[in-house]
Design an enzyme around this catalytic site. Structure first.
Site, short mmCIF file in Angstrom:
data_model
loop_
_atom_site.label_atom_id
_atom_site.label_comp_id
_atom_site.label_asym_id
_atom_site.label_seq_id
_atom_site.Cartn_x
_atom_site.Cartn_y
_atom_site.Cartn_z
N GLU A 33 5.55 -33.09 43.39
CA GLU A 33 4.22 -32.50 43.12
C GLU A 33 3.27 -32.93 44.21
O GLU A 33 3.24 -34.10 44.59
CB GLU A 33 3.62 -33.01 41.81
CG GLU A 33 4.25 -32.52 40.56
CD GLU A 33 3.60 -33.13 39.31
OE1 GLU A 33 2.41 -33.52 39.35
OE2 GLU A 33 4.30 -33.19 38.30
N GLU B 81 6.56 -39.43 36.22
CA GLU B 81 5.45 -40.37 36.30
C GLU B 81 5.39 -41.42 35.19
O GLU B 81 4.52 -41.37 34.31
CB GLU B 81 4.12 -39.60 36.36
CG GLU B 81 3.99 -38.74 37.61
CD GLU B 81 2.59 -38.16 37.78
OE1 GLU B 81 1.73 -38.37 36.92
OE2 GLU B 81 2.37 -37.49 38.81
C1 FCB Z 1 0.31 -35.17 37.62
C2 FCB Z 1 1.11 -34.54 36.50
C3 FCB Z 1 1.05 -33.03 36.48
C4 FCB Z 1 -0.34 -32.51 36.80
C5 FCB Z 1 -0.89 -33.17 38.04
C6 FCB Z 1 -2.26 -32.68 38.44
O1 FCB Z 1 0.02 -36.48 37.32
O2 FCB Z 1 2.46 -34.91 36.61
O3 FCB Z 1 1.52 -32.58 35.23
O4 FCB Z 1 -1.16 -32.67 35.71
O5 FCB Z 1 -0.92 -34.56 37.86
#
Ligand code: FCB
Length: 465
Positions: free
Chosen positions: A368, A184
Site C-alpha cells: 500500500e 499492519e
Molecule cells: C492503512 C490501511 C488501509 C488504509 C490506509 C490509508 O493503514 O491498511 O486499509 O486505510 O491505511
C-alpha cells in the site's frame, strides 16, 4: 483500454512521463489495493457475522460523521462491474482481503459456504479478466465473538486464526497463489488496543503489547498451517513502516526517535525478520516479555516468500520528559494530503533501503502507498486530481531509485483502487484512483486512474519488446 474523456487527454499529455517505461523491469508489478470492510458493505448478508468494525462503527462518536461500512462501495453486489472497470483500466494486479467475519461468523468451525462461494467467484472473476490476486487473510475485521472472548490480547485468538488460515488455504489456494497473512500488526494492536483509535477501541498499552505478540504468533502459525495444505502458495506479512526522524541533532531527540521507531517499526520487523525483540522494543513495551512462550519466536520468524510494506508518512520525534511516553511526535512537512500526512517520496526510499539493509533481502512488495485529497466531481463530471498524479509520480520515482540502489523491490500496489470507508475517518478521506459517489454508487475514474492506466500500458509494452 478505457476511453479517456477529451478534456483529460490534454492534461495527461501535460503529465506525460516515462518513469515506468525506462526504469522498472518488465516483470515488476504495478497494482492497486483494497480491504473487505472498506468496500464490501452487505454486512448482514450471506450469513456474515458481526466484526469488531461493525461494533465500533455503530458506537456513537467513534467514527467521523457517524459513518459505517454498512454499505461502503456496495462492492459485494457490484464486484463484477468493478472488476470490469479495473480491467478496462488495464490493472493486472489487485490486492484485496477476505472478511474473517464473513467466512467464519462465529470465529471458529467450518467456513460459511455462501462466503466461500462469494470469494471463489471473485477470485475466478479476477483471473478471467487477467488480474492476478494478492489475497490478504486479515485486514482488521475480527469476528466480534472473538473480541468478546478477549480479542487479540487473548493468546487463543492466534490459534483460532491458525484454523481460519488453514481453512482459507483449503478453500481458495487453487485460485489464489499469493497471500498476505496479516495487514499492519501495528494498527491492529497499538491503535486498536492501546490508543483506542481503531476497533475494538480499547485504551490499554499492556493489552496492546499482548495483542502485538499474539498477532505475530498468529502470522507464524498461519504460515505453517497454510504451507501444510497448499505447499505451492507464496506467503508474506505486511507491516506499515513509518519514516521516523529526530527533530534535531540533540542526542535527546535522537534517542526519542529511536524509541518511536522501536515502538512502531522495530516492534514487528525485529521478531518477523530477526527472531527476537530488540532490547529497545522491550524497553518501550515491558509487558511484552510476559507473553512470550518458549518457541514463539521461532514460529514468528518463519520463512516467508516476500515482505509486504505499507508506507504513508514521516514522523518527527522530540524528547519530552513531561510526556508519559518521554517523547512527542508530529507529522513532517509538507503535510499536504487531506489527512495531514507528509508528501516526501524520499521517505519511501529511506524505509525501503533500511528494511533491505537491516532486515531482509527477500523480495519486497509495497502493498500500500497512496494519498487522500479533497477530490470532487467538477461541473463536467470529471475528477481532476492532479495532486494524486504528482504524488504517485514522485513515489514511483522514489521506488525506482530504491530499486536502482539494490533494493529487491518487485511490486507496488497503490492504495486504493476505489474511494472507500477510511476506518475511523469514514468517507471523509478519499484515497481512490476511482471516485465513488456514495449516494448513487457511480464510479468515476479520476485523472490519476487514467494516468495510471497509461503508465501501466506503457510498462506492459516493455515485456512485448
Ligand atoms: C492503512 C490501511 C488501509 C488504509 C490506509 C490509508 O493503514 O491498511 O486499509 O486505510 O491505511
Amino acid at each position: 483500454m478505457i476511453d479517456t474523456p477529451e478534456p483529460l487527454v490534454d492534461r495527461l499529455d501535460a503529465e506525460a512521463s516515462c518513469t515506468l517505461l525506462s526504469t522498472f523491469p518488465p516483470e515488476f508489478r504495478f497494482g492497486t489495493a483494497t480491504a473487505a470492510y472498506q468496500i464490501e458493505g452487505a454486512v448482514k448478508e450471506g450469513g456474515r457475522g458481526e466484526s469488531i468494525w461493525d461494533r465500533y462503527a455503530h458506537t456513537p462518536g467513534l467514527i467521523f460523521h457517524g459513518d459505517t461500512g454498512d454499505i461502503a462501495c456496495d462492492h459485494y453486489h457490484r464486484w463484477e462491474a468493478d472488476f470490469d472497470l479495473m480491467a478496462e483500466l488495464g490493472i493486472k494486479h489487485y490486492r484485496f482481503s477476505l472478511s474473517w467475519a464473513r467466512l467464519q461468523p462465529s470465529g471458529r468451525g467450518p467456513l460459511n459456504p455462501v462466503a466461500v462461494e462469494f470469494y471463489r467467484a471473485q477470485l475466478q472473476g479476477l483471473l478471467d479478466r487477467g488480474i492476478a490476486p494478492l489475497v490478504t487473510l486479515y485486514h482488521w475485521d475480527l469476528p466480534q465473538v472473538l473480541e468478546d472472548e478477549g480479542g487479540w490480547p487473548n493468546r487463543n485468538t492466534a490459534y483460532l486464526f491458525e484454523q481460519y488460515a488453514r481453512l482459507a488455504a483449503e478453500a481458495f489456494a487453487d485460485l489464489a497463489h499469493e497471500w498476505v497473512t496479516i495487514n499492519e500488526p501495528w494498527c491492529i494492536s497499538i491503535l486498536g488496543y492501546g490508543k483506542g483509535e481503531h476497533a475494538p477501541g480499547r485504551h490499554c498499552m499492556a493489552d496492546a503489547a499482548a495483542a502485538a505478540h499474539h498477532v505475530c504468533l498468529a502470522h507464524g502459525l498461519a504460515v505453517a498451517a497454510m504451507r501444510q495444505v497448499a505447499p505451492h502458495i507464496r506467503l508474506g506479512v505486511t507491516n506499515v513502516i513509518t519514516d521516523v526522524v529526530p527533530a534535531s541533532n540533540d542526542p535527546a531527540d535522537i534517542a526519542a526517535a529511536g524509541r518511536l521507531d522501536a515502538s512502531s517499526n522495530k516492534l514487528f520487523l525485529d521478531p518477523f525478520y530477526t527472531g527476537a525483540y530488540g532490547d529497545d522494543v522491550l524497553a518501550v513495551y515491558p509487558e511484552l516479555s510476559q507473553h512470550i512462550q518458549p518457541g514463539d519466536l521461532d514460529i514468528i520468524a518463519c520463512d516467508t516468500d516476500f515482505v509486504g510494506i505499507n508506507h504513508y508518512h514521516r514522523m518527527i520525534a522530540s524528547n519530552d520528559p513531561s510526556n508519559p511516553k518521554g517523547w512527542i511526535e508530529r507529522h513532517a512537512e509538507p503535510a499536504t494530503t487531506s489527512f495531514g500526512w507528509s508528501v516526501l517520496p524520499e521517505s519511501l526510499e529511506a524505509i525501503l533501503g533500511r528494511v533491505s539493509r537491516e532486515y531482509t533481502t527477500l523480495p519486497i512488495f509495497i502493498t500500500e502507498s497512496g494519498a487522500s485529497y479533497h477530490d470532487y466531481v467538477d461541473p463536467d463530471g470529471m475528477v481532476v486530481d492532479t495532486e494524486r498524479v504528482a504524488y504517485l509520480r514522485g513515489y514511483f520515482d522514489a521506488a525506482a531509485r530504491a530499486l536502482a540502489s539494490g533494493v529487491n523491490l518487485q511490486g507496488y500496489y497503490v492504495w486504493s483502487t476505489f474511494d472507500n470507508e477510511e476506518w475511523a475517518m469514514g468517507y471523509e478521506k478519499r484515497f481512490g484512483l476511482i471516485y465513488v459517489d456514495y449516494r448513487t454508487q457511480t464510479r468515476i475514474p479520476k485523472l490519476s486512474a487514467h494516468w495510471f492506466s497509461r503508465e501501466i500500458a506503457a510498462h506492459a509494452d516493455l515485456s512485448t519488446k
